[in-house]
Design an enzyme around this catalytic site. Structure first.
Site, PDB file in Angstrom:
ATOM      1  N   ARG A   1     -51.694 -52.642 -23.289  1.00 24.06           N
ATOM      2  CA  ARG A   1     -50.829 -53.209 -24.178  1.00 24.06           C
ATOM      3  C   ARG A   1     -51.541 -53.236 -25.390  1.00 24.06           C
ATOM      4  NH1 ARG A   1     -47.115 -58.208 -23.181  1.00 24.06           N
ATOM      5  NH2 ARG A   1     -48.861 -59.484 -23.791  1.00 24.06           N
TER       6      ARG A   1
ATOM      7  N   SER B   1     -38.576 -54.948 -19.686  1.00 25.36           N
ATOM      8  CA  SER B   1     -38.871 -56.297 -19.779  1.00 25.36           C
ATOM      9  C   SER B   1     -37.341 -56.797 -19.846  1.00 25.36           C
ATOM     10  CB  SER B   1     -39.574 -56.759 -20.941  1.00 25.36           C
ATOM     11  OG  SER B   1     -41.046 -56.482 -20.965  1.00 25.36           O
TER      12      SER B   1
ATOM     13  N   LYS C   1     -48.581 -63.345 -26.153  1.00 24.04           N
ATOM     14  CA  LYS C   1     -47.652 -62.306 -26.934  1.00 24.04           C
ATOM     15  C   LYS C   1     -47.143 -62.918 -28.035  1.00 24.04           C
ATOM     16  CE  LYS C   1     -43.730 -59.288 -26.008  1.00 24.04           C
ATOM     17  NZ  LYS C   1     -42.968 -58.705 -25.055  1.00 24.04           N
TER      18      LYS C   1
END
Length: 209
Positions: free
Chosen positions: A38, A107, A136
């Site tokens: 990511r 997600s 995040k």
């Protein structure tokens, strides 16, 4: 996709002095079953170079390699799959791009999103954030372990709990019905990543007994 327990996502901001490939190899050696890249800040070429190296690493250990968001990069490095969020391309369009054999994870933050993802052909669902997390930015409010219970009752495909999961709250996550968990800082920020992974997986195993 059903035979995994510990899903580790890269978090290079938590180990700025160490190479991401080195850190993720230690995580794999410690027991990570699946790895996701990511990277929401680097330019496309940099993401590609990291992905190429991580794909080779995961292939050498025979575990799946997933790329977050960057579908073009995932295809270019022949990653095993992609993971997308609710604001990304619709799953049906992602499937057209990657083909029938790639893993697609989605997600979800509420049951309707999880049900939709399953209906549209997701291979697994990310469930969270279970707890507050700093991994995040612009993250939604914690969904709590009650969401795990809802998904467990309604969804038949694999799901992985994510968000603020640590050794000290892992039992709570497992008790709610999660068989698979996703971790970032608890592992990648550790001074000894391999040992941190071993320790976390042992707690996970014990929690499931």
């Amino acid at each position: 996709m059903r035979d995994f327990e510990l899903y580790v996502i890269t978090g290079e901001e938590f180990h700025p002095e160490r190479d991401v490939v080195e850190v993720m190899e230690e995580a794999i050696q410690g027991g990570a079953d699946i790895i996701q890249l990511r990277d929401k800040t680097s330019d496309k070429k940099t993401v590609f170079e990291k992905a190429k190296k991580l794909k080779a690493l995961c292939a050498s250990y025979d575990i799946p390699f997933i790329v977050n968001d960057h579908i073009d990069v995932a295809l270019a490095v022949e990653a095993d799959g992609v993971h997308v969020g609710q604001e990304d391309l619709p799953l049906t369009e992602v499937r057209k791009l990657v083909g029938p054999d790639k893993i697609i994870g989605v997600s979800s933050h509420c049951l309707s999103e999880a049900i939709t993802a399953e209906k549209e052909g997701a291979d697994y669902i990310g469930v969270g954030p279970i707890f507050a997390t700093k991994s995040k930015v612009d993250v939604v409010d914690p969904v709590t372990t009650s969401y795990i219970q809802e998904v467990k009752a309604a969804i038949s495909i694999p799901f992985v709990a994510i968000g603020g999961i640590k050794k000290h709250n892992l039992q709570e996550v497992v008790d709610a019905g999660a068989e698979r968990v996703c971790v970032i800082t608890e592992i990648v920020a550790a001074e000894d990543v391999k040992q941190a992974t071993i320790d976390f997986k042992q707690v996970l195993i014990e929690a499931k007994q």
